[in-house]
Write a protein that holds these residues in place. Structure first.
Motif, mmCIF file in Angstrom:
data_model
loop_
_atom_site.group_PDB
_atom_site.id
_atom_site.type_symbol
_atom_site.label_atom_id
_atom_site.label_comp_id
_atom_site.label_asym_id
_atom_site.label_seq_id
_atom_site.Cartn_x
_atom_site.Cartn_y
_atom_site.Cartn_z
ATOM 1 N N THR A 1 47.154 50.866 39.941
ATOM 2 C CA THR A 1 47.231 49.668 39.790
ATOM 3 C C THR A 1 46.315 48.591 40.885
ATOM 4 O OG1 THR A 1 48.936 49.470 41.173
ATOM 5 C CG2 THR A 1 49.722 49.202 39.035
ATOM 6 N N ASN A 2 45.599 49.351 41.871
ATOM 7 C CA ASN A 2 44.644 48.836 42.836
ATOM 8 C C ASN A 2 43.226 49.086 42.575
ATOM 9 O OD1 ASN A 2 46.840 47.628 44.303
ATOM 10 N ND2 ASN A 2 47.199 49.602 45.119
ATOM 11 N N VAL A 3 43.060 50.105 41.600
ATOM 12 C CA VAL A 3 41.541 50.492 41.291
ATOM 13 C C VAL A 3 40.828 49.432 40.878
ATOM 14 C CG1 VAL A 3 41.715 51.049 38.829
ATOM 15 C CG2 VAL A 3 40.298 52.595 40.352
ATOM 16 N N GLY A 4 39.364 49.614 41.081
ATOM 17 C CA GLY A 4 38.699 48.522 40.815
ATOM 18 C C GLY A 4 38.000 47.801 42.097
ATOM 19 N N THR A 5 38.450 46.539 42.367
ATOM 20 C CA THR A 5 38.230 45.914 43.417
ATOM 21 C C THR A 5 38.946 46.301 44.625
ATOM 22 O OG1 THR A 5 39.698 44.230 42.875
ATOM 23 C CG2 THR A 5 37.374 43.693 42.405
ATOM 24 N N ARG B 1 43.817 42.511 46.542
ATOM 25 C CA ARG B 1 44.993 41.950 46.116
ATOM 26 C C ARG B 1 44.888 40.581 47.231
ATOM 27 N NH1 ARG B 1 47.448 43.850 42.287
ATOM 28 N NH2 ARG B 1 47.666 45.737 42.845
ATOM 29 N N VAL C 1 45.892 41.854 38.407
ATOM 30 C CA VAL C 1 44.883 42.895 37.993
ATOM 31 C C VAL C 1 43.823 42.916 39.089
ATOM 32 C CG1 VAL C 1 45.127 42.431 35.355
ATOM 33 C CG2 VAL C 1 43.231 41.399 36.678
ATOM 34 N N THR C 2 43.104 44.204 39.060
ATOM 35 C CA THR C 2 42.038 44.343 40.308
ATOM 36 C C THR C 2 40.776 44.924 39.458
ATOM 37 O OG1 THR C 2 43.204 46.653 40.648
ATOM 38 C CG2 THR C 2 43.780 44.846 41.937
ATOM 39 N N MET C 3 40.667 45.158 38.206
ATOM 40 C CA MET C 3 39.320 45.502 37.702
ATOM 41 C C MET C 3 38.801 44.382 36.573
ATOM 42 S SD MET C 3 38.900 49.030 35.898
ATOM 43 C CE MET C 3 38.795 49.985 37.105
ATOM 44 N N GLY C 4 37.625 44.511 36.506
ATOM 45 C CA GLY C 4 37.120 43.743 35.490
ATOM 46 C C GLY C 4 36.643 42.359 35.692
ATOM 47 N N ARG C 5 36.979 41.744 37.261
ATOM 48 C CA ARG C 5 36.685 40.638 37.498
ATOM 49 C C ARG C 5 36.025 40.810 38.895
ATOM 50 N NH1 ARG C 5 41.724 36.061 36.524
ATOM 51 N NH2 ARG C 5 41.060 36.127 34.775
ATOM 52 N N ASP D 1 35.407 39.963 42.777
ATOM 53 C CA ASP D 1 36.413 39.519 44.062
ATOM 54 C C ASP D 1 36.493 37.973 43.867
ATOM 55 O OD1 ASP D 1 35.289 42.040 44.098
ATOM 56 O OD2 ASP D 1 35.670 42.077 46.377
#
Lengths: 355, 224
Positions: free
Chosen positions: A168-172, A175, A226-230, A232
């Motif tokens: 749930t935290n992967v990507g950027t 939070r 969400v933390t991915m696809g956008r 920071d």
């Protein structure tokens, strides 16, 4: 702003100052989750591996002047009360202090930046500021991230981004959250409607101590889902826009109450203030509920001369570890309630005198 | 009323139990109730994010379609030893290499969680060189489209040249990597003794077992 002494230590900047929109937005926080390359995540790492991570992070901070002056707290060296003080001031998480071995918290001078070592991820960089200052919090967290990355190789994948213990935290690994005080929306029975609406646009609403905690004292934490696809900045801009919408709804509700039921509102605010100014025993949940009314009274000028930031600070100072730190010894629940009441009485009296 | 266990503190937890039609009552203080495990019933349900995630994974895998993991395929991360069932129970992965080891199942799960499966945010200066270059190229292409629409052809030509230059450098890097025996993925930092970058593994043949084991490097902390 100079920090105020709180239980024998300098308290965090977010508790000591009023920021933009601080009548509703108590604080803004940005957290970046990072892991070291080729090392198991903390929950599966051995004691040696955790110690090595801690050593490498300490080395990175020492080798990077751009990170600024910091103070490192090895959690095993702190008493249980001191560890809990950090949790209550949101400088680390309840999970982080549960197993102190090979875990540490690094704080900058005004405690606006904290680096949690070996929490759920190896490194969690947090920037927390008073009021609505998400952009500034992102800048602070990101600059700290850049400084650490000068000497540490992060676990990073070209497709997936920063690799974290929980997907749930992967990507950027980012939070962002705002802590909001929403008493009026509750009074006009619109809380469910407003928070229900924002939960459909990619944000999560939780209690003030994060996952699994209740919203006491009309305090809510709103964060990105969400933390991915956008990027920071996009994540932060979206949360900022949602926070502004909630803030406007709260302000409208406050205006409506002041316009339609001012006397009842003043009665409620002064009753709560009266209880807090006179009570001899106060449980923390009760105190949070009453302080919520008093903060609303301070924000709306009903109680003249009382600064909203003073009430924000009191919501932390009256938490269990802070009360024990104030008294200087461990206390039973009954003793805490008694000393909490005394602390609140003295703080309210002092704040009125100062004004 | 005093606590029936310690006989010292005030009793404020009252438990009534009916066992085989026999009713028993116990009055305790909070501390004794907590020590006996009686207080947890008053704390209400807790919904941890990891529990929800684990539930999501279990839902996906319990309906007959094991989300791309072959029945005979790898169910244990050969870097950290995490069994896939542990991830289903906890919602936590064991190491960064789990992402490539369990890629067939994780990719759709990540897509469901985030609505995306491709990172577009910040990248570290060293390990994320390729991402930064890709993001810069995407930005330049977007700028080029805008300049052409605005009929600012002189500026557009400069941007076009910059794109061509970046593409040429990327192509040269790729050729050099291939001529070096296919080991062209970035291994950032000299202390990466055991685990290779996840992106590198994806470029290898599927199912290739990296010959690395936990705790065998110069620094045990980098073992997994």
């Amino acid at each position: 702003m100079a920090s105020r002494k709180c239980g024998g230590h300098d308290s965090a900047l977010w508790m000591n100052a009023d920021g933009p929109e601080s009548g509703v937005v108590v604080s803004s926080r940005v957290r970046l989750a990072r892991n070291l390359q080729a090392v198991p995540f903390p929950h599966r790492a051995s004691a040696d591996q955790l110690a090595s991570v801690l050593g490498r992070v300490k080395g990175a901070i020492a080798a990077t002047p751009s990170i600024g002056p910091t103070e490192l707290f090895d959690l095993p060296d702190l008493s249980a009360t001191d560890r809990q003080l950090m949790v209550e001031e949101h400088l680390t998480s309840p999970q982080h202090v549960q197993e102190p071995a090979n875990r540490a918290v690094v704080l900058n001078r005004d405690r606006s930046v904290s680096i949690m070592v070996n929490e759920e991820d190896h490194i969690r960089i947090q920037a927390i500021l008073p009021g609505l200052q998400l952009d500034e919090a992102l800048r602070l967290a990101s600059a700290t991230d850049d400084a650490i990355e000068e000497t540490i190789d992060y676990a990073f994948d070209e497709e997936l981004g920063y690799l974290c213990a929980c997907p749930t935290n992967v990507g950027t690994g980012l939070r962002a959250s705002t802590m909001l005080h929403l008493p009026a929306l509750g009074m006009v029975n619109m809380l469910g409607q407003v928070l229900g609406a924002v939960s459909k646009v990619g944000v999560t609403v939780r209690g003030i101590y994060g996952e699994g905690t209740d919203a006491v004292g009309n305090l809510f934490q709103v964060s990105n889902q969400v933390t991915m696809g956008r990027a920071d900045e996009e994540i932060v801009a979206h949360l900022k826009a949602v926070t502004k919408q909630i803030t406007d709804s709260e302000k409208n509700a406050r205006s409506a109450i002041v316009s339609d039921a001012k006397e009842q509102l003043e009665d409620r605010v002064y009753r709560s203030y009266g209880v807090l100014s006179n009570a001899r025993m106060t449980a923390s949940d009760e105190a949070l509920r009453l302080l919520s009314d008093v903060k609303l009274g301070a924000d709306l000028g009903i109680i003249p001369g009382l600064l909203p930031s003073a009430i924000t600070r009191l919501t932390v100072e009256m938490m269990p570890a802070h009360v024990q730190s104030y008294v200087g010894k461990e206390l039973t629940a009954w003793e805490r309630d008694s000393n909490r009441a005394a602390l609140i009485r003295s703080r309210l009296a002092a704040d009125r005198e100062e004004s | 009323m005093l606590c029936q266990i310690c006989h010292q503190r005030q009793a404020n937890v009252h438990v009534t139990k009916v066992t085989n039609n026999v009713r028993t009552e116990l009055h305790m203080c909070q501390q004794c109730a907590r020590e006996r495990g009686e207080l947890q019933i008053f704390e209400g349900p807790k919904f941890a994010l990891s529990d929800i995630l684990a539930g999501l994974v279990q839902t996906e895998t319990s309906c007959g379609a094991p989300m791309g993991i072959n029945v005979g395929g790898r169910r244990t991360c050969n870097t950290c030893g995490l069994d896939y069932s542990e991830f289903m129970n906890t919602g936590f992965l064991g190491c960064s290499n789990c992402y490539s080891q369990f890629q067939p199942i994780l990719s759709p799960l990540i897509g469901r969680i985030h609505g995306h499966t491709r990172h577009t945010g910040k990248a570290p200066r060293r390990a994320g060189k390729a991402v930064r270059a890709r993001q810069e190229l995407e930005g330049l292409r977007s700028t080029l489209r805008q300049l052409i629409q605005a009929e600012e052809y002189e500026k557009a030509a400069l941007v076009r040249d910059r794109i061509r230059e970046m593409e040429r450098v990327a192509h040269q890097d790729q050729l050099q990597a291939e001529s070096a025996g296919g080991s062209g993925a970035e291994v950032a930092g000299s202390d990466t003794t055991l685990c290779t970058d996840d992106s590198e593994k994806r470029q290898e043949q599927p199912g290739t077992q990296p010959g690395t084991q936990p705790g065998t490097g110069s620094d045990a902390s980098e073992g997994r």
